[in-house]
Design an enzyme around this catalytic site. Structure first.
Site, PDB file in Angstrom:
ATOM      1  N   ASP A 168       0.838  -1.194   0.000  1.00 54.65           N
ATOM      2  CA  ASP A 168       0.000   0.000   0.000  1.00 54.65           C
ATOM      3  C   ASP A 168       0.878   1.252   0.000  1.00 54.65           C
ATOM      4  OD1 ASP A 168      -2.304   1.573   0.218  1.00 54.65           O
ATOM      5  OD2 ASP A 168      -2.270   1.515   2.415  1.00 54.65           O
ATOM      6  N   HIS A 169       0.638   2.145  -0.950  1.00 53.22           N
ATOM      7  CA  HIS A 169       1.347   3.425  -1.053  1.00 53.22           C
ATOM      8  C   HIS A 169       2.869   3.261  -1.080  1.00 53.22           C
ATOM      9  CE1 HIS A 169      -2.106   6.085  -0.874  1.00 53.22           C
ATOM     10  NE2 HIS A 169      -2.594   5.334   0.088  1.00 53.22           N
ATOM     11  N   ASP A 193       3.013   4.861  -5.572  1.00 55.83           N
ATOM     12  CA  ASP A 193       2.266   6.101  -5.392  1.00 55.83           C
ATOM     13  C   ASP A 193       3.126   7.300  -5.763  1.00 55.83           C
ATOM     14  OD1 ASP A 193       0.718   8.215  -4.661  1.00 55.83           O
ATOM     15  OD2 ASP A 193       0.529   7.680  -2.545  1.00 55.83           O
ATOM     16  N   GLY A 196      -7.646   8.622   6.999  1.00 52.04           N
ATOM     17  CA  GLY A 196      -7.802   9.027   8.394  1.00 52.04           C
ATOM     18  C   GLY A 196      -9.242   9.383   8.716  1.00 52.04           C
TER      19      GLY A 196
END
Length: 211
Positions: free
Chosen positions: A79-80, A101, A174
């Site tokens: 992820d990312h 990313d 978030g």
């Protein structure tokens, strides 16, 4: 089934496939128990910080063992990923999917590093995700807007050959300070502009706020 095939299947059925991060044994078992109870497949995600904390081989082994233990169909995803080097390490470690990313780079630089990861992933048969647009990360402003544009999405997918595209349509990572205003018409336009699987980051809390 490979993740590419599962995503194609779910897209044709109008379904989403949940991807969730795990940070330790407790968070891993929590999401796997939920997936097992619901009899749903799951993408297990690891970030750079989780990899640094647990160690790459340990994290992958935990994920694979957990999927088998709980009887859940699932895949391991970076992820990312912030660099080509990290993506390569994850490919070597047996990840099913990696995300590169470059969304905070220029369009041209984003294309360049994404294309390189796509080329490296081919020999592994791995799935590749990239991001285009501004999806606020932890600590970044939710007020800034940089929605993904359909024409750029089409060009980006064509020039990179990615399998999945993370888009900016109003979500953020978030906790939300106010209800997000999702640009659903824009999302539909993007979906029509490209055959890549679309990924929605920052989905936590969206469903209960936008039923």
């Amino acid at each position: 089934m490979k993740i590419k095939d599962k995503l194609r299947q779910f897209t044709s059925e109008g379904r989403g496939l949940l991807a969730t991060n795990f940070y330790n044994l407790e968070t891993l078992h929590g999401v796997l128990q939920a997936a097992a109870d619901l009899n749903e497949p799951l993408i297990l995600q690891l970030t750079q910080s989780s990899i640094d904390y647990m160690g790459l081989e340990t994290a992958v082994t935990l994920g694979r063992t957990g999927l088998k233990q709980f009887g859940v169909e699932g895949w391991i995803h970076l992820d990312h990923g912030g660099s080509v080097e990290l993506a390569q390490r994850c490919l070597d470690a047996g990840f099913d999917s990696v995300m590169i990313d470059g969304s905070e780079l220029s369009f041209e630089e984003n294309v360049k590093i994404t294309r390189e990861v796509v080329e490296r992933a081919k020999s592994y048969g791995a799935h590749v995700e990239a991001e285009l647009g501004y999806v606020a990360k932890l600590g970044q402003s939710h007020d800034q807007q940089g929605f993904t544009q359909p024409r750029e999405a089409h060009q980006f997918v064509e020039e990179t050959g990615i399998d999945a595209l993370a888009v900016a349509v109003g979500t953020a990572h978030g906790f939300y300070k106010q209800d997000p205003e999702l640009q659903l018409e824009l999302l539909e336009e993007i979906a029509r502009s490209t055959s890549a699987t679309l990924v929605l980051h920052g989905g936590s809390g969206v469903l209960k706020q936008n039923n």
